[in-house]
Design an enzyme around this catalytic site. Sequence first.
Site, PDB file in Angstrom:
ATOM      1  N   TYR A 165      -8.858 -17.082  -8.926  1.00  0.00           N
ATOM      2  CA  TYR A 165      -8.867 -15.760  -9.549  1.00  0.00           C
ATOM      3  C   TYR A 165      -9.284 -15.817 -11.020  1.00  0.00           C
ATOM      4  O   TYR A 165      -9.003 -16.796 -11.717  1.00  0.00           O
ATOM      5  CB  TYR A 165      -7.490 -15.112  -9.471  1.00  0.00           C
ATOM      6  CG  TYR A 165      -7.069 -14.657  -8.095  1.00  0.00           C
ATOM      7  CD1 TYR A 165      -7.963 -14.662  -7.026  1.00  0.00           C
ATOM      8  CD2 TYR A 165      -5.774 -14.217  -7.850  1.00  0.00           C
ATOM      9  CE1 TYR A 165      -7.566 -14.248  -5.773  1.00  0.00           C
ATOM     10  CE2 TYR A 165      -5.372 -13.798  -6.598  1.00  0.00           C
ATOM     11  CZ  TYR A 165      -6.268 -13.817  -5.559  1.00  0.00           C
ATOM     12  OH  TYR A 165      -5.875 -13.401  -4.314  1.00  0.00           O
ATOM     13  N   GLY A 174      -8.470   1.627  -3.121  1.00  0.00           N
ATOM     14  CA  GLY A 174      -8.493   2.901  -3.827  1.00  0.00           C
ATOM     15  C   GLY A 174      -8.612   4.117  -2.936  1.00  0.00           C
ATOM     16  O   GLY A 174      -8.434   5.253  -3.397  1.00  0.00           O
ATOM     17  N   LEU A 216      -6.609   5.162  -0.772  1.00  0.00           N
ATOM     18  CA  LEU A 216      -5.302   5.807  -0.612  1.00  0.00           C
ATOM     19  C   LEU A 216      -4.651   6.120  -1.953  1.00  0.00           C
ATOM     20  O   LEU A 216      -3.455   6.381  -2.014  1.00  0.00           O
ATOM     21  CB  LEU A 216      -4.384   4.894   0.208  1.00  0.00           C
ATOM     22  CG  LEU A 216      -4.877   4.573   1.621  1.00  0.00           C
ATOM     23  CD1 LEU A 216      -4.060   3.441   2.229  1.00  0.00           C
ATOM     24  CD2 LEU A 216      -4.819   5.812   2.511  1.00  0.00           C
ATOM     25  N   GLY A 234      -5.628   8.628  -4.130  1.00  0.00           N
ATOM     26  CA  GLY A 234      -6.133   9.892  -4.657  1.00  0.00           C
ATOM     27  C   GLY A 234      -7.632   9.900  -4.825  1.00  0.00           C
ATOM     28  O   GLY A 234      -8.155  10.520  -5.755  1.00  0.00           O
ATOM     29  N   SER A 253      -4.258  -5.446  -0.599  1.00  0.00           N
ATOM     30  CA  SER A 253      -5.053  -4.219  -0.528  1.00  0.00           C
ATOM     31  C   SER A 253      -4.242  -3.065   0.057  1.00  0.00           C
ATOM     32  O   SER A 253      -4.688  -2.373   0.977  1.00  0.00           O
ATOM     33  CB  SER A 253      -6.333  -4.421   0.304  1.00  0.00           C
ATOM     34  OG  SER A 253      -7.227  -3.332   0.139  1.00  0.00           O
ATOM     35  N   PRO A 254      -3.041  -2.816  -0.456  1.00  0.00           N
ATOM     36  CA  PRO A 254      -2.165  -1.793   0.124  1.00  0.00           C
ATOM     37  C   PRO A 254      -2.678  -0.368  -0.027  1.00  0.00           C
ATOM     38  O   PRO A 254      -2.265   0.513   0.722  1.00  0.00           O
ATOM     39  CB  PRO A 254      -0.851  -1.999  -0.628  1.00  0.00           C
ATOM     40  CG  PRO A 254      -1.265  -2.555  -1.953  1.00  0.00           C
ATOM     41  CD  PRO A 254      -2.416  -3.466  -1.629  1.00  0.00           C
TER      42      PRO A 254
END
Length: 328
Positions: free
Chosen positions: A53, A221, A223, A225, A216-217
């Site tokens: 990362y 993006g 979920l 808005g 990636s819950p």
Amino acid sequence: MHYRTLGRTGLKVSPLTLGTMNFGELTDEPTSFRIMDEALDAGINHFDTADVYGGPQSPDMDKGYGISEEIIGKWLAATGKRDRIVLATKVYQPMETGPNDRGLSAYHIRRACEASLKRLGTDHIDLYQMHHIDRNTPWEEVWQAMEQLVREGKITYVGSSNFAAWNVVSAQCAAKARNFLGLASEQSLYNLTQRTIELEMIPALREYGIGLIPWSPIGQGMLAGALGKHNEGRRGSDAFEQKLDKLRPQVEAYETLCADIGAAPAQVALAWLLHNPVVTATIVGPRTVEHLKQNLGAADLTLSEATLKRLDEIWPGPGGEAPMAYAW
């Protein structure tokens, strides 16, 4: 913050895990420091990173991998708060261009662990995760290497990421034969828009007492808005916009539901995951302190049965667990 045990272990972690993939790439060092300060102050005690990362995640490109670990190491040195967090990192991805600079061979695991410890500025990693399955390395070799690191006090628990359910079963059978704890956790892609793991992975994790940590819950993006932001003139990549167009009816229904219950879309997406008893914690990967603060409320958000049912209607899963989802 109500802490949860990591699968069947006695280790307690916060329901939100601070993901640090953006550190060093999209988030500069001073902002990364502020995010970690804010997360710890809010009760988040589980920090997740990986050796690759912080950059392009490829040794064939300009240097960049390892920066996230280095930033965390600098923060730990500056704050002295190493013993207040559960520190997790990963091994598997190529870190150099040599034939043995990747995978899960005992050779690479040992060298990668030593390198991560150096970058993190610590003498031990609390949760050392295999970033992907290595189909070319036998479990006897993998567990021998992990057992050695445990004996040396360099790691405490072992986790996996991006495994298939049968990989988890194979790993645990091999670990049991060696009288080794085996996997404590699995990181999988899981959110309202991506529910494939409900077929086999979640049942397997429940059977073996392995904690699920979704990544990636918020669906990159989708979920969080997305439609409202789009209407405000904020656009994503071409691929994201194409996906949004395809899912527009569902996103519209979802954002309407969130507005009806008075909760931010991202918080609802996170809270939905935390309602699953197999889920130990879900990763949040903020780019800014504001993004982190927006997600914190998810840990205390309880969704009603009516809301959970409506979410299933908007974002239907695979139909349950295998084989009943597709056979009698």
